[in-house]
Design a protein around this motif. Structure first.
Motif, PDB file in Angstrom:
ATOM      1  N   GLY A  56      -7.075   4.275  10.587  1.00  0.00           N
ATOM      2  CA  GLY A  56      -5.896   3.459  10.343  1.00  0.00           C
ATOM      3  C   GLY A  56      -5.316   3.722   8.965  1.00  0.00           C
ATOM      4  N   GLY A  57      -6.172   3.645   7.938  1.00  0.00           N
ATOM      5  CA  GLY A  57      -5.718   3.932   6.588  1.00  0.00           C
ATOM      6  C   GLY A  57      -5.230   5.365   6.447  1.00  0.00           C
ATOM      7  N   GLU A  58      -5.932   6.294   7.085  1.00  0.00           N
ATOM      8  CA  GLU A  58      -5.534   7.703   7.042  1.00  0.00           C
ATOM      9  C   GLU A  58      -4.128   7.885   7.599  1.00  0.00           C
ATOM     10  OE1 GLU A  58      -6.546  11.645   9.696  1.00  0.00           O
ATOM     11  OE2 GLU A  58      -8.226  10.374   9.103  1.00  0.00           O
ATOM     12  N   THR A  59      -3.839   7.200   8.702  1.00  0.00           N
ATOM     13  CA  THR A  59      -2.543   7.342   9.360  1.00  0.00           C
ATOM     14  C   THR A  59      -1.423   6.763   8.518  1.00  0.00           C
ATOM     15  OG1 THR A  59      -3.622   7.174  11.524  1.00  0.00           O
ATOM     16  CG2 THR A  59      -1.244   6.780  11.448  1.00  0.00           C
ATOM     17  N   GLY A  64      -1.543   9.183   0.202  1.00  0.00           N
ATOM     18  CA  GLY A  64      -0.606   8.721  -0.820  1.00  0.00           C
ATOM     19  C   GLY A  64       0.833   9.081  -0.575  1.00  0.00           C
ATOM     20  N   SER A  65       1.115   9.790   0.529  1.00  0.00           N
ATOM     21  CA  SER A  65       2.490  10.226   0.805  1.00  0.00           C
ATOM     22  C   SER A  65       3.192   9.356   1.841  1.00  0.00           C
ATOM     23  CB  SER A  65       2.493  11.681   1.295  1.00  0.00           C
ATOM     24  OG  SER A  65       1.855  11.787   2.569  1.00  0.00           O
ATOM     25  N   LYS A 113       0.849  15.136  14.443  1.00  0.00           N
ATOM     26  CA  LYS A 113       0.369  15.568  13.134  1.00  0.00           C
ATOM     27  C   LYS A 113      -1.074  15.147  12.893  1.00  0.00           C
ATOM     28  CE  LYS A 113       5.032  15.103  11.149  1.00  0.00           C
ATOM     29  NZ  LYS A 113       5.868  14.412  10.128  1.00  0.00           N
ATOM     30  N   MET A 114      -1.491  14.061  13.546  1.00  0.00           N
ATOM     31  CA  MET A 114      -2.846  13.534  13.377  1.00  0.00           C
ATOM     32  C   MET A 114      -3.452  13.274  14.751  1.00  0.00           C
ATOM     33  SD  MET A 114      -2.217  10.814  10.277  1.00  0.00           S
ATOM     34  CE  MET A 114      -1.718  11.388   8.647  1.00  0.00           C
ATOM     35  N   GLU A 200      -8.357   5.299   1.847  1.00  0.00           N
ATOM     36  CA  GLU A 200      -6.932   5.150   2.138  1.00  0.00           C
ATOM     37  C   GLU A 200      -6.618   3.763   2.704  1.00  0.00           C
ATOM     38  OE1 GLU A 200      -5.023   9.403   3.057  1.00  0.00           O
ATOM     39  OE2 GLU A 200      -6.713   8.942   4.355  1.00  0.00           O
ATOM     40  N   GLY A 201      -7.609   3.129   3.317  1.00  0.00           N
ATOM     41  CA  GLY A 201      -7.426   1.745   3.719  1.00  0.00           C
ATOM     42  C   GLY A 201      -7.268   0.857   2.499  1.00  0.00           C
ATOM     43  N   GLY A 202      -8.113   1.089   1.486  1.00  0.00           N
ATOM     44  CA  GLY A 202      -7.989   0.340   0.242  1.00  0.00           C
ATOM     45  C   GLY A 202      -6.670   0.610  -0.456  1.00  0.00           C
ATOM     46  N   MET A 203      -6.209   1.845  -0.402  1.00  0.00           N
ATOM     47  CA  MET A 203      -4.922   2.207  -0.992  1.00  0.00           C
ATOM     48  C   MET A 203      -3.778   1.454  -0.316  1.00  0.00           C
ATOM     49  SD  MET A 203      -3.135   6.005  -1.095  1.00  0.00           S
ATOM     50  CE  MET A 203      -4.619   6.766  -1.743  1.00  0.00           C
TER      51      MET A 203
END
Length: 292
Positions: A56-59, A64-65, A113-114, A200-203
């Motif tokens: 989820g965070g990755e998607t 960061g983009s 893309k993912m 990335e979830g934390g981000m």
């Protein structure tokens, strides 16, 4: 529409047949007391739940983009606009169907893309259950009655119909719960999963806090917005995303403030005559007339 009295919304909800009028009951339950601030709170508390699995965070963050990182207000507005459209018109309307189809196309474009990130049926079901039923849980948490029986029936039927419009990478969404209690159990089971931590979830969590505090709180007071959202996040968000919890008194303070806000809206102040989407349209029309 029946004539609107000083307090008319709760009476109208209970007057309607939830199995026939579920769209109207959902509209009454969401579009009148909820404004842009409250919708932003929903967005800020909801998104960390929707990305509990590491993909989820990755998607969403995309190293960061992602839009939620780079264009925070635009990402919130796009989500809020979709929710307002769905809540106002209901799943039977062409406006909602076209909006959901747009979301489906965006998801499938990102799936290319993912690969595999949009193939998890349970993610879709959980997200719809959360948007539909978390307010019931929150009300109970802060010491207020949850949804009425009419609202529980209507909520389930409304989101079961929305689910029929949603697609995963493997086809239509399936296995939506059979009733409102099933929605609550689905949420509990999903949130109880020992999801792997994702940076990335934390981000993403940090990004939604930044967006909320920067939009609604002036410099020097933004820490209040940050504490508010962190206090409203529940155990699964803090656990999975490794976010330190707030002090228990801080949590109680914001829960009490939310409880008083709900009580003032529902028991003291006059019910609004127009929904938030209707008010937005009236302001836009007035602005156009002034500009003309």
């Amino acid at each position: 529409m029946s004539a609107k009295g000083y307090k008319w919304i709760a009476k109208e909800i209970e007057r309607l047949d939830p199995r026939r009028d579920y769209e109207r009951i959902w509209q009454l339950s969401t579009c009148y007391y909820v404004g842009d601030f409250e919708m932003n709170v929903l967005y800020s508390t909801g998104f960390p739940h929707f990305i509990l699995p590491p993909w989820g965070g990755e998607t969403i963050a995309r190293k960061g983009s992602g839009k939620i990182i780079k264009h925070q207000d635009k990402r919130e507005k796009d989500t809020a606009d979709a929710f307002w459209r769905w809540f106002e018109h209901g799943p039977s309307s062409m406006a909602t169907k076209e909006s959901v189809e747009h979301v489906n196309r965006l998801h499938m474009a990102m799936e290319k893309k993912m690969p595999g990130n949009f193939a998890h049926n349970e993610d879709f079901v959980y997200t719809m259950c959360w948007i539909g039923a978390d307010m019931h849980r929150l009300r109970l948490r802060i010491g207020l009655p949850g949804y009425t029986e009419n609202q529980r029936i209507a909520c389930h039927l409304y989101w079961a119909e929305i689910a029929k419009l949603m697609w995963t990478a493997n086809g239509p969404v399936t296995d939506f719960p059979d009733d409102f209690d099933g929605m609550l159990q689905y949420m509990a089971d999903y949130e109880g999963t020992d999801w792997e931590y994702s940076p990335e979830g934390g981000m993403t969590c940090e990004a939604v806090i930044e967006q909320f505090q920067n939009r609604w709180f002036p410099k020097g007071t933004r820490w209040i917005g940050r504490k508010m959202i962190m206090a409203l996040w529940d155990e699964p968000v803090h656990r999975v995303h490794r976010i330190p919890d707030v002090h228990p008194l801080t949590r109680k303070f914001f829960e009490f403030g939310l409880k008083m806000t709900f009580l003032m809206q529902e028991k003291v102040l006059p019910d609004p005559k127009h929904s938030t989407p209707a008010k937005k349209k009236m302001r836009a029309q007035k602005g156009q007339l002034v500009a003309a």
